[in-house]
Write a protein that holds these residues in place. Structure first.
Motif, mmCIF file in Angstrom:
data_model
loop_
_atom_site.group_PDB
_atom_site.id
_atom_site.type_symbol
_atom_site.label_atom_id
_atom_site.label_comp_id
_atom_site.label_asym_id
_atom_site.label_seq_id
_atom_site.Cartn_x
_atom_site.Cartn_y
_atom_site.Cartn_z
ATOM 1 N N VAL A 172 36.322 44.190 42.262
ATOM 2 C CA VAL A 172 36.444 42.785 42.481
ATOM 3 C C VAL A 172 37.665 42.173 43.209
ATOM 4 O O VAL A 172 38.639 42.945 42.881
ATOM 5 N N TYR A 173 37.659 41.345 44.015
ATOM 6 C CA TYR A 173 38.671 40.702 44.633
ATOM 7 C C TYR A 173 38.855 39.344 44.355
ATOM 8 O O TYR A 173 37.829 38.579 44.359
ATOM 9 N N LEU A 174 39.861 38.764 44.739
ATOM 10 C CA LEU A 174 40.177 37.223 44.535
ATOM 11 C C LEU A 174 39.945 36.465 45.937
ATOM 12 O O LEU A 174 40.433 36.988 46.800
ATOM 13 N N LEU A 175 38.911 35.721 45.789
ATOM 14 C CA LEU A 175 38.550 35.234 47.175
ATOM 15 C C LEU A 175 39.501 34.229 47.633
ATOM 16 O O LEU A 175 40.310 33.557 46.963
ATOM 17 N N PRO A 176 39.810 34.221 49.001
ATOM 18 C CA PRO A 176 40.438 33.034 49.767
ATOM 19 C C PRO A 176 39.885 31.654 49.760
ATOM 20 O O PRO A 176 38.408 31.923 49.653
ATOM 21 N N LEU A 177 40.437 30.599 49.853
ATOM 22 C CA LEU A 177 39.824 29.456 49.768
ATOM 23 C C LEU A 177 38.578 29.337 50.744
ATOM 24 O O LEU A 177 37.420 28.728 50.476
ATOM 25 N N LYS A 178 38.703 29.972 52.346
ATOM 26 C CA LYS A 178 37.527 29.650 52.918
ATOM 27 C C LYS A 178 36.355 30.444 52.381
ATOM 28 O O LYS A 178 35.168 30.135 52.646
#
Length: 436
Positions: A172-178
């Protein structure tokens, strides 16, 4: 005696104790106090204490002439947020970045530069939501992770990490706004959520198995989904704190921050660590420390065992419900080797497994069989730890597994003595308070 009559050392100590806001007020009293309240050594203390910076830097990491200037620029840049919240978010990211720098620089390199207020306002307009203040601040410092095939990175560098069991792999990774915009629109359409839903996707697995984390922008709570689309809270409701909004109203909206803070604590404590398999590094969510990880040594064979809840394949609406867990078994020889009746052997090999499975302290199954996941691991002195993962479902939130492995000294083809039992100490399979 007034402040102006105190010696320089006493005045310095007093000002450092009363903090930057009160120091600023003292500076307005007289010229001599203004000089004392402007000392670099004093503002370096404030910058270190509040912002964890040891050199004068602005919020973008650019050098500035003095610590006082740096502090003023930080306060101006984040004037729309409660200052205590700014300090808390700063500490959260500093702790995570420090751990990544020391242990997983490849993942640290994927962290994106912080978003601007304009970026956040555009994001809110596109998704028609209002981000909780703690979430806005988290993204002001770091705009998620940049993982793409163009930079040669794969799905092993997720900030949150993951686990595997057979073909089920999660990272799992933290999504960027885009990516939040894209993933939220696609996920909501796929799951059939209302267009007026205040849920946004903030984190997700980057490998094949689907695992998604949702933030409710109305109350700031964080959820993950089960196989039947039930939302489970990822942070205990009792821990979601109230923070002051811009207009002084109180909103419980810091679950994402609490989640990342807890993740950082577990990394720093060594509860979870980096694992490396076939030259691929990743953060493993299988606990490494008791009581969540059991450890037993029998005749020189060490076995460590722990589990991770798998919400994405669990079905809690079934009768009985199905709580799925992945579990990791790690076995190795101590440096002295396998020890039987005072004789040291440089190797031993597994031939059989025996499991006792409990739910709510009642035995619900016993398993006996050859090998583990079809393998007969040969443990050797100085050799690598043998690791395998499997999974199991439970009808309740509280379960456990314990058992034993049957080994022979030497190898199965060339045994050096009689077989012996190696203990696998009981380890829990329980619904966790935090879900990662």
């Amino acid at each position: 005696m007034g402040l102006e009559d105190a010696g320089d050392l006493v005045l310095h100590i007093v000002l450092s104790k009363i903090g930057p806001e009160s120091t600023g007020r003292v500076a307005c009293v007289s010229r001599s106090l203004r000089v004392s309240a402007s000392e670099e050594s004093l503002w370096s203390i404030f910058c270190s204490r509040d912002l964890n910076i040891s050199t004068p830097l602005d919020p973008n990491g650019e050098p500035v002439p003095s610590f006082k200037t740096a502090y003023q620029l930080w306060r101006e840049s984040f004037r729309m947020y409660p200052w205590n919240l700014v300090k808390r978010v700063t500490l959260c990211w500093d702790n995570l970045k420090l751990w990544l720098s020391l242990n997983f620089p490849e993942a640290k390199a994927t962290l994106r530069k912080g978003a601007t207020e304009d970026d956040l306002e555009e994001f809110e307009t596109l998704l028609k939501v209002k981000l909780p203040l703690p979430t806005r601040l988290l993204y002001r410092f770091v705009d998620g992770q940049e993982l793409s095939s163009s930079n040669g990175l794969d799905g092993s560098l997720g900030l949150i990490g993951g686990y595997s069991a057979y073909s089920h792999e999660v990272n799992v990774y933290l999504l960027p706004l885009k990516e939040i915009i894209r993933e939220t629109k696609e996920t909501m359409r796929h799951l059939g959520f209302s267009n007026t839903s205040n849920l946004i996707v903030v984190a997700a697995s980057v490998v094949a198995s689907l695992k998604i984390f949702f933030l409710d922008c109305t109350n700031g709570k964080l959820y993950t989904g089960t196989s039947n689309r039930q939302l489970l809270p990822c942070v205990p409701d009792s821990l979601v704190r109230s923070v002051h909004g811009i207009n002084g109203d109180h909103q419980s909206q810091d679950a994402l921050l609490l989640w990342l803070e807890e993740h950082g604590r577990r990394l720093q404590a060594g509860t979870i660590k980096i694992c490396e398999q076939e030259n691929v590094k990743s953060i493993s969510l299988f606990p490494e420390l008791p009581p969540l990880c059991s450890v037993a040594i029998t005749n020189g064979v060490q076995v460590r065992a722990s589990s991770v809840f798998i919400p994405e394949i669990s079905n809690l609406l079934d009768q009985p419900p199905a709580y799925w867990y992945a579990y990791s078994i790690r076995m190795s020889l101590v440096p002295e080797g396998c020890i039987l009746n005072g004789t040291h052997h440089s190797s031993c090999q597994l031939s059989w497994r025996h499991w006792v499975i409990r739910a709510d302290n009642e035995v619900i199954d016993k398993v006996n069989g050859e090998a583990v996941i079809g393998k007969y691991p040969l443990l050797q002195t100085g050799g690598e730890e043998f690791v395998y993962e499997s999974c199991s479902s439970f009808p309740t939130t509280a379960g456990s597994i314990e058992g034993s492995f049957t080994f022979v000294p030497g190898s199965l083809r060339d045994p050096k003595g009689s077989q012996f039992e190696v203990k696998v100490a009981e380890f829990p399979l329980e619904l966790p308070d935090y879900i990662f």
